[in-house]
Design a protein around this motif. Sequence first.
Motif, short mmCIF file in Angstrom:
data_model
loop_
_atom_site.label_atom_id
_atom_site.label_comp_id
_atom_site.label_asym_id
_atom_site.label_seq_id
_atom_site.Cartn_x
_atom_site.Cartn_y
_atom_site.Cartn_z
N VAL A 1 -18.60 -17.15 -1.18
CA VAL A 1 -19.75 -17.14 -0.83
C VAL A 1 -20.37 -18.33 -0.03
CG1 VAL A 1 -22.16 -17.18 -2.29
CG2 VAL A 1 -20.54 -15.68 -2.86
N PHE A 2 -19.58 -19.82 -0.63
CA PHE A 2 -20.61 -20.66 -0.13
C PHE A 2 -20.40 -22.02 0.85
CE2 PHE A 2 -22.93 -20.30 -4.28
CZ PHE A 2 -24.75 -19.86 -3.64
N GLY A 3 -18.27 -21.09 0.81
CA GLY A 3 -17.75 -22.38 1.09
C GLY A 3 -16.83 -23.52 1.24
N TRP A 4 -16.95 -23.57 -0.09
CA TRP A 4 -16.79 -24.61 -0.92
C TRP A 4 -15.22 -25.16 -0.83
CZ3 TRP A 4 -19.87 -26.19 -6.19
CH2 TRP A 4 -21.43 -25.48 -6.16
N HIS A 5 -14.42 -26.20 -1.25
CA HIS A 5 -13.51 -26.46 -0.88
C HIS A 5 -13.33 -27.65 -2.19
CE1 HIS A 5 -12.74 -25.62 2.81
NE2 HIS A 5 -13.84 -25.96 3.60
N PHE A 6 -12.44 -27.07 -3.07
CA PHE A 6 -12.09 -27.89 -4.53
C PHE A 6 -10.70 -28.81 -4.77
CE2 PHE A 6 -14.26 -24.33 -5.62
CZ PHE A 6 -15.29 -24.66 -6.51
N VAL A 7 -10.73 -29.85 -5.32
CA VAL A 7 -9.75 -30.66 -5.40
C VAL A 7 -9.08 -30.44 -7.06
CG1 VAL A 7 -8.55 -32.42 -5.91
CG2 VAL A 7 -10.27 -32.79 -3.81
N ASP A 8 -8.36 -29.89 -7.35
CA ASP A 8 -7.93 -29.62 -8.75
C ASP A 8 -7.09 -30.97 -9.41
OD1 ASP A 8 -9.09 -27.19 -8.56
OD2 ASP A 8 -6.07 -26.85 -8.17
N ALA B 1 -12.58 -30.63 -9.04
CA ALA B 1 -13.72 -30.83 -8.23
C ALA B 1 -14.24 -30.83 -6.81
CB ALA B 1 -13.88 -32.68 -8.47
N PHE B 2 -15.55 -30.50 -6.08
CA PHE B 2 -16.40 -30.24 -4.98
C PHE B 2 -16.78 -31.78 -4.56
CE2 PHE B 2 -19.53 -28.19 -8.32
CZ PHE B 2 -20.30 -28.46 -7.50
N GLY B 3 -16.91 -31.10 -3.59
CA GLY B 3 -17.51 -32.77 -2.75
C GLY B 3 -18.51 -31.68 -1.43
N ASN B 4 -19.34 -32.87 -1.22
CA ASN B 4 -19.60 -32.65 0.58
C ASN B 4 -20.33 -31.63 0.26
OD1 ASN B 4 -19.81 -33.68 3.03
ND2 ASN B 4 -18.07 -32.81 3.26
N GLY C 1 -17.71 -31.32 -10.86
CA GLY C 1 -16.66 -30.00 -10.71
C GLY C 1 -16.92 -29.57 -12.01
N PHE C 2 -16.02 -28.43 -12.13
CA PHE C 2 -15.78 -27.59 -13.54
C PHE C 2 -14.48 -27.77 -14.17
CE2 PHE C 2 -17.74 -24.99 -10.36
CZ PHE C 2 -18.83 -24.65 -10.19
N TYR C 3 -15.11 -28.38 -15.61
CA TYR C 3 -14.04 -28.26 -16.52
C TYR C 3 -13.81 -27.22 -17.28
CZ TYR C 3 -18.74 -28.86 -19.03
OH TYR C 3 -20.17 -28.64 -19.88
N ARG C 4 -12.75 -27.14 -17.93
CA ARG C 4 -12.47 -26.04 -18.81
C ARG C 4 -13.69 -25.51 -19.82
NH1 ARG C 4 -9.14 -22.37 -17.30
NH2 ARG C 4 -7.69 -24.02 -16.37
N ALA C 5 -14.24 -24.63 -20.76
CA ALA C 5 -14.99 -24.63 -21.88
C ALA C 5 -15.09 -23.09 -21.63
CB ALA C 5 -15.81 -25.26 -21.98
N GLU C 6 -15.50 -22.84 -22.53
CA GLU C 6 -16.12 -21.62 -23.25
C GLU C 6 -17.87 -21.34 -22.96
OE1 GLU C 6 -14.00 -18.71 -23.89
OE2 GLU C 6 -11.82 -19.55 -23.20
#
Length: 117
Positions: free
Chosen positions: A27-34, A41-44, A50-55
């Motif tokens: 959707v937004f063209g984001w890039h991630f670093v695992d 994590a996302f930047g720029n 970032g996104f962390y695993r959780a319910e």
Amino acid sequence: MHKHEKLNYVEFPARDIAATKAFFEAVFGWHFVDYGPDYAAFGNEGLEGGFYRAELAGSVEEGGALLVFYSSDLSATQAKVEAAGGTIKREVYEFPGGRRFHFCEPSGNEFAVWSER
């Protein structure tokens, strides 16, 4: 550049990090670093984070903060959200500054998109 006492980073829970990453990439063209299997994590992207695993998931109804994207073409952005597996939580409506809609990404976090009229 990091600025003293200004917002710098935001973190979100994600039940399915892979699906969440795929959604924001489409959707937004984001890039991630695992950083291992439980954090991406996302930047720029206007604000780093970032996104962390959780319910859990963030929603306005439960008092969560609402992060709002800007779009110069609200209809096109909504179509991209839906095509990538996002669900519309609140249909397009008008407010004094323009128009917006709310959506949930695949892990259930609520966001909004706004545009001028």
